[in-house]
Design a protein around this motif. Structure first.
Motif, PDB file in Angstrom:
ATOM      1  N   ALA A   1      11.458   1.259  -1.007  1.00  0.00           N
ATOM      2  CA  ALA A   1      11.179   1.028   0.410  1.00  0.00           C
ATOM      3  C   ALA A   1       9.951   1.841   0.792  1.00  0.00           C
ATOM      4  N   GLY A   2       9.003   1.207   1.425  1.00  0.00           N
ATOM      5  CA  GLY A   2       7.783   1.909   1.805  1.00  0.00           C
ATOM      6  C   GLY A   2       6.651   1.734   0.820  1.00  0.00           C
ATOM      7  N   LEU A   3       6.905   1.067  -0.288  1.00  0.00           N
ATOM      8  CA  LEU A   3       5.856   0.872  -1.287  1.00  0.00           C
ATOM      9  C   LEU A   3       4.735  -0.009  -0.741  1.00  0.00           C
ATOM     10  N   THR A   4       5.076  -1.060  -0.016  1.00  0.00           N
ATOM     11  CA  THR A   4       4.062  -1.971   0.528  1.00  0.00           C
ATOM     12  C   THR A   4       3.113  -1.265   1.497  1.00  0.00           C
ATOM     13  N   PRO A   5       3.612  -0.496   2.469  1.00  0.00           N
ATOM     14  CA  PRO A   5       2.665   0.200   3.363  1.00  0.00           C
ATOM     15  C   PRO A   5       1.766   1.190   2.613  1.00  0.00           C
ATOM     16  N   ILE A   6       2.318   1.848   1.609  1.00  0.00           N
ATOM     17  CA  ILE A   6       1.511   2.799   0.839  1.00  0.00           C
ATOM     18  C   ILE A   6       0.410   2.056   0.090  1.00  0.00           C
ATOM     19  N   LEU A   7       0.740   0.918  -0.513  1.00  0.00           N
ATOM     20  CA  LEU A   7      -0.280   0.142  -1.224  1.00  0.00           C
ATOM     21  C   LEU A   7      -1.340  -0.389  -0.273  1.00  0.00           C
ATOM     22  N   LEU A   8      -0.925  -0.790   0.922  1.00  0.00           N
ATOM     23  CA  LEU A   8      -1.886  -1.277   1.907  1.00  0.00           C
ATOM     24  C   LEU A   8      -2.829  -0.160   2.352  1.00  0.00           C
ATOM     25  N   GLN A   9      -2.391   1.062   2.243  1.00  0.00           N
ATOM     26  CA  GLN A   9      -3.230   2.198   2.602  1.00  0.00           C
ATOM     27  C   GLN A   9      -4.127   2.616   1.438  1.00  0.00           C
ATOM     28  N   VAL A  10      -3.596   2.650   0.243  1.00  0.00           N
ATOM     29  CA  VAL A  10      -4.308   3.198  -0.911  1.00  0.00           C
ATOM     30  C   VAL A  10      -5.301   2.206  -1.510  1.00  0.00           C
ATOM     31  N   LEU A  11      -4.954   0.954  -1.602  1.00  0.00           N
ATOM     32  CA  LEU A  11      -5.830  -0.014  -2.280  1.00  0.00           C
ATOM     33  C   LEU A  11      -7.202  -0.152  -1.622  1.00  0.00           C
ATOM     34  N   PRO A  12      -7.301  -0.305  -0.302  1.00  0.00           N
ATOM     35  CA  PRO A  12      -8.640  -0.376   0.294  1.00  0.00           C
ATOM     36  C   PRO A  12      -9.435   0.918   0.085  1.00  0.00           C
ATOM     37  N   SER A  13      -8.762   2.045   0.161  1.00  0.00           N
ATOM     38  CA  SER A  13      -9.431   3.330  -0.037  1.00  0.00           C
ATOM     39  C   SER A  13      -9.989   3.431  -1.453  1.00  0.00           C
ATOM     40  N   ALA A  14      -9.201   3.036  -2.434  1.00  0.00           N
ATOM     41  CA  ALA A  14      -9.655   3.080  -3.823  1.00  0.00           C
ATOM     42  C   ALA A  14     -10.805   2.100  -4.047  1.00  0.00           C
ATOM     43  N   ALA A  15     -10.717   0.926  -3.439  1.00  0.00           N
ATOM     44  CA  ALA A  15     -11.781  -0.065  -3.592  1.00  0.00           C
ATOM     45  C   ALA A  15     -13.094   0.445  -2.998  1.00  0.00           C
ATOM     46  N   ILE A  16     -13.031   1.059  -1.838  1.00  0.00           N
ATOM     47  CA  ILE A  16     -14.241   1.598  -1.204  1.00  0.00           C
ATOM     48  C   ILE A  16     -14.833   2.719  -2.046  1.00  0.00           C
ATOM     49  N   SER A  17     -13.986   3.593  -2.554  1.00  0.00           N
ATOM     50  CA  SER A  17     -14.459   4.695  -3.399  1.00  0.00           C
ATOM     51  C   SER A  17     -15.155   4.167  -4.648  1.00  0.00           C
ATOM     52  N   TYR A  18     -14.554   3.180  -5.296  1.00  0.00           N
ATOM     53  CA  TYR A  18     -15.154   2.607  -6.500  1.00  0.00           C
ATOM     54  C   TYR A  18     -16.480   1.929  -6.172  1.00  0.00           C
ATOM     55  N   PHE A  19     -16.544   1.199  -5.052  1.00  0.00           N
ATOM     56  CA  PHE A  19     -17.769   0.519  -4.645  1.00  0.00           C
ATOM     57  C   PHE A  19     -18.899   1.523  -4.402  1.00  0.00           C
ATOM     58  N   VAL A  20     -18.595   2.591  -3.673  1.00  0.00           N
ATOM     59  CA  VAL A  20     -19.613   3.603  -3.374  1.00  0.00           C
ATOM     60  C   VAL A  20     -20.070   4.289  -4.660  1.00  0.00           C
TER      61      VAL A  20
END
Length: 60
Positions: free
Chosen positions: A28-47
């Motif tokens: 429980a709570g895995l989906t909100p955590i993924l919604l928070q972490v995935l965009p952050s990781a994608a932005i970090s990798y892009f930069v």
């Protein structure tokens, strides 16, 4: 001694969660955590990749 007590408390908490909600309750709570972490990781990798291009860093 304190680490052992902490592990016992964590194990007891996990057992209680499984008793009350079953195995899915552990996730429980895995989906909100993924919604928070995935965009952050994608932005970090892009930069990171963009800066490699801008600074003309060659791959090793």
């Amino acid at each position: 001694m304190q680490v052992r007590a902490t592990k016992m408390i964590a194990a007891a908490a996990n057992i209680k969660i499984v008793d009350q909600g079953g195995i899915p309750a552990l996730y429980a709570g895995l989906t909100p955590i993924l919604l928070q972490v995935l965009p952050s990781a994608a932005i970090s990798y892009f930069v990171y990749e963009l800066m490699k291009i801008v600074l003309k860093v060659e791959p090793e």
